[in-house]
Write a protein that holds these residues in place. Structure first.
Motif, PDB file in Angstrom:
ATOM      1  N   ARG A 352      16.996  79.703  32.163  1.00 33.59           N
ATOM      2  CA  ARG A 352      16.522  78.731  31.174  1.00 33.59           C
ATOM      3  C   ARG A 352      14.994  78.751  31.228  1.00 33.59           C
ATOM      4  NH1 ARG A 352      18.102  73.303  29.561  1.00 33.59           N
ATOM      5  NH2 ARG A 352      16.414  72.529  28.220  1.00 33.59           N
ATOM      6  N   GLY A 354      11.065  78.757  28.562  1.00 31.80           N
ATOM      7  CA  GLY A 354      10.451  78.522  27.263  1.00 31.80           C
ATOM      8  C   GLY A 354       9.027  78.040  27.431  1.00 31.80           C
ATOM      9  N   TRP A 358       9.648  75.681  22.342  1.00 30.24           N
ATOM     10  CA  TRP A 358      10.691  76.704  22.367  1.00 30.24           C
ATOM     11  C   TRP A 358      11.478  76.640  23.671  1.00 30.24           C
ATOM     12  CZ3 TRP A 358      10.785  78.815  17.663  1.00 30.24           C
ATOM     13  CH2 TRP A 358       9.593  78.945  16.933  1.00 30.24           C
ATOM     14  N   GLU A 359      12.805  76.735  23.570  1.00 30.18           N
ATOM     15  CA  GLU A 359      13.664  76.758  24.756  1.00 30.18           C
ATOM     16  C   GLU A 359      14.692  77.873  24.596  1.00 30.18           C
ATOM     17  OE1 GLU A 359      13.786  75.020  27.554  1.00 30.18           O
ATOM     18  OE2 GLU A 359      12.405  73.355  27.207  1.00 30.18           O
ATOM     19  N   VAL A 360      14.868  78.672  25.666  1.00 30.34           N
ATOM     20  CA  VAL A 360      15.805  79.796  25.658  1.00 30.34           C
ATOM     21  C   VAL A 360      16.803  79.627  26.802  1.00 30.34           C
ATOM     22  CG1 VAL A 360      16.023  82.270  26.176  1.00 30.34           C
ATOM     23  CG2 VAL A 360      14.326  81.483  24.523  1.00 30.34           C
ATOM     24  N   THR A 362      19.769  82.267  28.552  1.00 30.77           N
ATOM     25  CA  THR A 362      20.418  83.575  28.541  1.00 30.77           C
ATOM     26  C   THR A 362      21.179  83.761  29.838  1.00 30.77           C
ATOM     27  OG1 THR A 362      20.062  85.958  28.174  1.00 30.77           O
ATOM     28  CG2 THR A 362      18.436  84.819  29.525  1.00 30.77           C
ATOM     29  N   PHE A 383      20.805  85.842  23.749  1.00 26.71           N
ATOM     30  CA  PHE A 383      20.199  84.569  24.149  1.00 26.71           C
ATOM     31  C   PHE A 383      20.397  83.546  23.051  1.00 26.71           C
ATOM     32  CE2 PHE A 383      17.240  86.947  21.653  1.00 26.71           C
ATOM     33  CZ  PHE A 383      16.496  86.038  20.933  1.00 26.71           C
ATOM     34  N   GLU A 384      20.152  82.287  23.395  1.00 25.70           N
ATOM     35  CA  GLU A 384      20.093  81.211  22.399  1.00 25.70           C
ATOM     36  C   GLU A 384      18.690  80.623  22.443  1.00 25.70           C
ATOM     37  OE1 GLU A 384      22.582  77.454  20.609  1.00 25.70           O
ATOM     38  OE2 GLU A 384      23.521  79.247  21.404  1.00 25.70           O
ATOM     39  N   LEU A 385      18.116  80.385  21.266  1.00 24.72           N
ATOM     40  CA  LEU A 385      16.752  79.880  21.129  1.00 24.72           C
ATOM     41  C   LEU A 385      16.754  78.627  20.280  1.00 24.72           C
ATOM     42  CD1 LEU A 385      13.567  80.201  21.216  1.00 24.72           C
ATOM     43  CD2 LEU A 385      13.840  81.540  19.090  1.00 24.72           C
ATOM     44  N   TRP A 472      10.564  88.230  26.421  1.00 24.56           N
ATOM     45  CA  TRP A 472      10.391  87.082  25.529  1.00 24.56           C
ATOM     46  C   TRP A 472       9.005  86.492  25.809  1.00 24.56           C
ATOM     47  CZ3 TRP A 472      14.887  87.941  28.289  1.00 24.56           C
ATOM     48  CH2 TRP A 472      16.088  88.011  27.570  1.00 24.56           C
ATOM     49  N   VAL A 479       7.694  83.203  18.579  1.00 21.48           N
ATOM     50  CA  VAL A 479       8.331  83.850  19.727  1.00 21.48           C
ATOM     51  C   VAL A 479       8.382  85.338  19.415  1.00 21.48           C
ATOM     52  CG1 VAL A 479      10.433  84.053  21.104  1.00 21.48           C
ATOM     53  CG2 VAL A 479       9.755  81.822  20.193  1.00 21.48           C
ATOM     54  N   ILE A 481       9.899  89.148  20.802  1.00 19.11           N
ATOM     55  CA  ILE A 481      10.910  89.777  21.652  1.00 19.11           C
ATOM     56  C   ILE A 481      10.661  91.277  21.609  1.00 19.11           C
ATOM     57  CG2 ILE A 481      13.368  90.127  22.031  1.00 19.11           C
ATOM     58  CD1 ILE A 481      13.400  87.480  19.979  1.00 19.11           C
TER      59      ILE A 481
END
Length: 566
Positions: A352, A354, A358-360, A362, A383-385, A472, A479, A481
């Motif tokens: 976790r 970010g 922004w928060e990720v 994976t 991942f989820e963003l 990231w 953001v 990638i």
């Protein structure tokens, strides 16, 4: 038989790793897993004897024949029953086995909360008992289903009394314990999943409710022993699924509260296990909600498993069905539990991170393979963003266990090369040495000044491919990638983003509109899009969009995806 042979032949044809293992097995270079006795965990001192219920204490029951129709949701299907034909629940054909099993588990009863139709529970229990109570075989008496049904009926009975004839129902619930005992879902160290812990939960709950101390003791022993198998050092479930972690957290809290109320010696240990699982939950909850990374359990919708009230007031949570004393104990547990550190969670593969808004989240399995046994997918690097509380890049989840498409890398926010995903298919008979031979190094996630970098060797199983790197990086409004693939030769490289919201493609970029915000997404070649279901619960979905950047390129390869506020 023919269908099974065809399926196995297709697996061998489509999976070069499996072919390699079979060849090594044929020449004696791979051995079978260590021997074990199915259904007999070695830590149990022996099977407990049959026990008769010793005066279960439930409210007096007073039921009538149902007068109105009943509508409720099973996983993937809504069922409507009429008073004149209640048998239809067990007579109809279900497309998905999980829907049928949910009917036999009475899973709709706790999900209905205080609005449960008590007369219908009584009627359906009587029908179920008459039709399935004597022949204790097949799917209706599968150990996991047996445990779930017993728990759901016991919880109902604590508020409304035992359905059916009380003495007969108590005896039938005691028989549930014997069936679970004789069919424990133990398949050795290499293939025993979270099911065995729930077998223990069923024994514990039946034992405490019906005054069967040996069943309760055995159930508690199983729960405690299995916690060491299914949870990592951080307290997270080892099976690669956020939803399943929430489910097992609920299960261990439920077991602790029940053991504590019954005064069992094992209650403090169960509380400690539950607290460690609770400590993980805040890290799995992004600002816009819980990402459904990995499989979605058919047992309940995700929102039902929240430990506190759901932000959506129309969604019931399981804690609302607790007695006030139990709810007080749970609140105290949550308040006294500090969230697990990000470093400790990273050791078990969950990252976790970010910056700014922004928060990720994976998941990079520690050995580079989808967990086995488990509920993870072939989506290393996906991942989820979220931006504040708005999900931007989302995990598609999985709507059914029959839907293998959503296990693969095809619909996740990662990368595939020549049609190959970043992880091989895992199988229970593979030994750890063989797995290390196929994936030579573990995934590594390092901190950057403004983000993270994942390096993995998942593609190295394919001739000519080397390590893959995904970075990231964050600034206030964007953001980035960056993907780098080592190796040689010309390859077809596909990078995907699964997004929530509407997408419009303009020239060489995509515009994503979600809520009141718009994002500009670019990634080298002009993107194409495809609408796909985004699963929000088992069998329930809303539309999402896959943005695909598809190109042929020579290795080594490097390219950048940017997501910026428009």
């Amino acid at each position: 038989m023919n269908a099974a042979l065809v399926r196995k032949a297709r697996q061998v044809f489509e999976d070069p790793v499996l072919r390699r293992w079979l060849c090594r097995r044929l020449v004696g270079l791979e051995k079978s897993p260590a021997g074990f006795t199915v259904g007999r965990p070695p830590y149990l001192r022996g099977a407990f004897p049959d026990e008769a219920p010793q005066g279960p204490v439930f409210p007096a029951s007073r039921f009538s024949a149902p007068a109105n129709s009943l509508e409720f949701a099973l996983p993937g299907e809504t069922v409507t029953l009429e008073p004149g034909n209640p048998d239809a629940l067990f007579e109809r054909q279900y497309v998905d086995l999980e829907t049928l099993l949910a009917a036999h588990r009475f899973s709709w009863v706790p999900l209905a909360g205080s609005g449960v139709e008590a007369d219908w529970v009584d009627a359906l229990w009587r029908i179920w008992s008459d039709r399935f109570g004597a022949d204790r075989t097949g799917w209706p008496w599968h150990a996991y289903t047996t445990a779930e049904r017993a728990i759901n009926i016991i919880d109902f009975a604590r508020g409304s009394g035992l359905p059916g004839d009380p003495d007969e129902t108590a005896g039938l619930l005691a028989a549930h314990a014997a069936v679970i005992r004789d069919n424990l879902e133990y398949f050795g160290d290499h293939y025993t999943s979270n099911h065995l812990s729930n077998n223990g939960r069923g024994l514990l709950r039946i034992g405490t409710a019906l005054g069967m101390p040996e069943a309760a003791r055995t159930g508690a022993e199983i729960l405690i022993a299995e916690a060491g198998r299914i949870f990592g050092r951080s307290g997270v479930l080892r099976e690669g699924s956020t939803h399943y972690h929430l489910l097992l957290t609920r299960n261990y809290i439920d077991a602790w509260l029940d053991a504590d109320g019954a005064g069992l010696d094992q209650a403090p240990m169960l509380r400690d296990i539950a607290a460690r699982a609770v400590a993980v939950v805040p890290s799995l909850m992004l600002p816009g909600g819980v990402p459904l990374i990995g499989d979605v359990s058919p047992d309940s919708p995700p929102g039902y498993l929240y430990l506190t009230s759901n932000p959506d007031p129309t969604v019931l949570t399981w804690t609302e069905g607790l007695a006030e004393d139990a709810r007080r104990k749970l609140r105290l547990l949550v308040d006294q539990t500090n969230p697990v550190s990000s470093d400790r969670l990273s050791e078990d593969g969950w990252h976790r991170f970010g910056s700014s808004s922004w928060e990720v989240l994976t998941f990079a399995p520690p050995d580079g393979w989808p967990p086995m046994p488990g509920h993870g997918h072939h989506d290393l690097g996906s991942f989820e963003l979220h931006d504040h509380d708005v999900p931007i890049i989302v995990d598609p989840g999985r709507g059914s266990y029959a839907d293998t498409e959503y296990e693969s890398a095809t619909w996740h926010s990662g990368i595939s090369i020549d049609g190959h995903g970043p992880t091989p298919v895992n199988r229970p008979h593979y030994a750890d040495d063989f797995r290390r031979r196929i994936v030579p190094s573990a995934p590594d996630v390092i901190r950057l000044r403004d983000g993270r970098c994942l390096t993995h060797a998942g593609f190295a199983r394919i001739s000519g491919l080397g390590d893959a790197h995904r970075e990231w990086r964050f600034d206030d409004d964007a953001v980035s990638i960056r993907d780098r693939i080592e190796g040689s030769g010309n390859r077809r490289i596909q990078r995907r983003l699964f997004v929530a919201g509407d997408v419009i493609v303009e020239d060489d970029f995509a515009l994503l509109r979600t809520g009141k915000r718009t994002y500009r997404i670019s990634g080298g070649p002009p993107p194409t899009t495809q609408s796909r279901p985004r699963w929000t619960a088992y069998g329930e979905s809303r539309l999402g969009t896959v943005i695909l950047f598809d190109q042929s390129a020579s290795l080594p390869f490097e390219s950048l995806i940017t997501i910026e506020r428009a």
